[in-house]
Design an enzyme around this catalytic site. Structure first.
Site, short mmCIF file in Angstrom:
data_model
loop_
_atom_site.label_atom_id
_atom_site.label_comp_id
_atom_site.label_asym_id
_atom_site.label_seq_id
_atom_site.Cartn_x
_atom_site.Cartn_y
_atom_site.Cartn_z
N GLY A 12 25.94 56.63 49.85
CA GLY A 12 24.93 55.89 50.60
C GLY A 12 24.90 56.27 52.06
N ARG A 14 22.82 57.72 53.95
CA ARG A 14 21.58 57.64 54.72
C ARG A 14 21.20 56.21 55.10
NH1 ARG A 14 17.11 61.75 52.00
NH2 ARG A 14 17.75 63.62 53.12
N GLY A 15 21.86 55.23 54.54
CA GLY A 15 21.53 53.84 54.82
C GLY A 15 22.11 53.36 56.13
N SER A 109 29.37 41.86 50.68
CA SER A 109 28.42 41.09 51.49
C SER A 109 28.90 39.66 51.59
CB SER A 109 27.03 41.13 50.86
OG SER A 109 26.18 40.17 51.46
N SER A 110 28.59 39.02 52.70
CA SER A 110 29.00 37.62 52.87
C SER A 110 28.26 36.68 51.94
CB SER A 110 28.77 37.17 54.33
OG SER A 110 27.41 37.31 54.69
N CYS A 111 27.21 37.17 51.25
CA CYS A 111 26.48 36.30 50.32
C CYS A 111 27.27 36.03 49.05
CB CYS A 111 25.12 36.89 49.97
SG CYS A 111 25.19 38.36 48.92
N TYR A 138 22.18 39.68 43.45
CA TYR A 138 22.89 40.61 44.35
C TYR A 138 24.31 40.14 44.59
CZ TYR A 138 23.91 43.28 48.61
OH TYR A 138 24.49 44.11 49.55
N LYS A 142 27.97 42.02 43.73
CA LYS A 142 29.00 42.30 44.73
C LYS A 142 30.34 41.65 44.36
CE LYS A 142 26.85 45.04 47.46
NZ LYS A 142 27.34 46.44 47.61
N ASN A 167 25.91 39.67 58.26
CA ASN A 167 24.61 40.32 58.44
C ASN A 167 24.74 41.47 59.44
OD1 ASN A 167 22.75 38.31 56.96
ND2 ASN A 167 23.93 37.00 58.33
N HIS A 181 15.83 42.62 56.36
CA HIS A 181 16.54 41.38 56.68
C HIS A 181 15.92 40.76 57.94
CE1 HIS A 181 19.64 43.26 54.05
NE2 HIS A 181 19.82 42.00 53.70
N ARG A 211 23.06 32.05 61.43
CA ARG A 211 23.51 33.31 60.89
C ARG A 211 24.42 34.03 61.89
NH1 ARG A 211 21.90 31.18 57.12
NH2 ARG A 211 20.40 31.85 55.53
#
Length: 319
Positions: A12, A14-15, A109-111, A138, A142, A167, A181, A211
């Site tokens: 990943g 390029r992200g 991720s924090s989600c 999602y 994770k 985030n 986002h 956030r």
């Protein structure tokens, strides 16, 4: 400590996350970096991933490849968010074990934490309650990824660890208003409104959710810090089941969406009114990470939100 000549695969690259990792590794003097575009290597295809690992034999892996997006994207494409992320992480983690990767870092991720999680959120809060419905597929993917790392560590003695960033924002971000986002979406809205001389900007939701935001280059520095922990510390802190194999990665401070919008307006030079569309979803009321565990391991962020916003604005206006 990762040697400067070690072969490192950044999935990943390029992200937002992957490009920051490439910058950090290059700046630290690592010269043997390996990456492929999604057209060159489809990480959802097991056979392709197996062939890549067999041919390249990377020593270290940063797994930053993922299908990501904001509330709108998660609500619109839940099946894609579940399927793509599960496939990517399953293929990469399994091939990393099969081909003898020394260490792997999985980006979560924090989600992953419950919607009504106590604040600030600690690693021990994982799986202690229901998830936020707007990004549940999602989040479940994770959670599966970090648990897969944990399972391989337990069964095979691997050194597969994970970080759970809050985030993220910065150079390389996605500024598409349909899939981005909240922070890059706000930045683009305000830049365009200021340029057009619009009298107001409308923001989704009530503005009351809070956030936490971390500049992406700070995130990359935190990832390298974890990957460079010596064997004794890594074993004691992240590989001793049932102690969590992951750590929170954030700044330890949060801000309301309304205050964030006001700060973005100030940075972009927008002088008009801010209005809130309360018919749109707010998402999780609050998401603040407890980063005491990572601080105890010797890492803290360096970039303030205002400074990070200025860097991100410069990237956006130049791109």
């Amino acid at each position: 400590m990762i040697s400067k000549s070690a072969k490192i695969y950044i999935a990943g690259h390029r992200g937002l996350v992957g490009s920051a990792l490439v910058r950090a590794l290059s700046a630290a003097g690592h010269t043997n970096l390996v990456y492929r575009t999604s057209k060159e290597l489809d990480l959802t295809r097991q056979a392709e991933v197996e062939a890549f690992f067999a041919a390249e034999k990377p020593e270290y892996v940063f797994l930053a490849a993922a299908k990501v997006g904001g509330i709108h994207a998660n609500n619109t494409l839940p099946a894609e968010f579940a399927y793509s992320n599960l496939c990517i992480q399953n293929n990469v983690i399994h091939s990393a074990w099969k081909h003898g990767v020394k260490r792997l870092l999985f980006l979560g991720s924090s989600c992953i934490y419950p919607r009504a999680c106590p604040q600030p959120m600690r690693e021990e809060h994982l799986l202690s309650g229901p998830l936020e419905p707007t990004n549940e597929p999602y989040a479940i993917a994770k959670i599966a990824g970090l648990k897969m790392c944990e399972a391989y560590n337990r069964q095979y003695g691997t050194q597969f660890v994970a970080v759970m960033p809050t985030n993220l924002y910065g150079p390389g971000d996605n500024f598409d208003l349909q899939t981005s986002h909240v922070l890059p979406a706000l930045l683009r809205k305000f830049v365009e409104a200021a340029a057009a001389g619009l009298p107001e900007v409308t923001i989704w939701g009530t503005g009351t959710p809070r956030r936490e935001f971390l500049y992406v280059d700070d995130m990359a520095a935190g990832c390298l810090h974890v990957m460079n922990l010596d064997d004794a510390v890594l074993g004691r802190e992240l590989l001793s089941y049932p102690r969590p194999c992951f750590v929170n990665l954030g700044c330890g401070e949060d801000i309301s969406i309304a205050d964030l919008a006001a700060l973005v307006a100030e940075v972009t030079g927008f002088k008009g009114r801010l209005t809130f569309d309360t018919t749109k979803p707010d998402g999780t009321p609050r998401k603040l990470l407890d980063i005491s565990r990572l601080r105890a391991l010797g890492w803290s962020p360096q970039t303030s939100l205002a400074e990070g916003l200025r860097h991100t604005l410069a990237f956006f206006t130049a791109s």
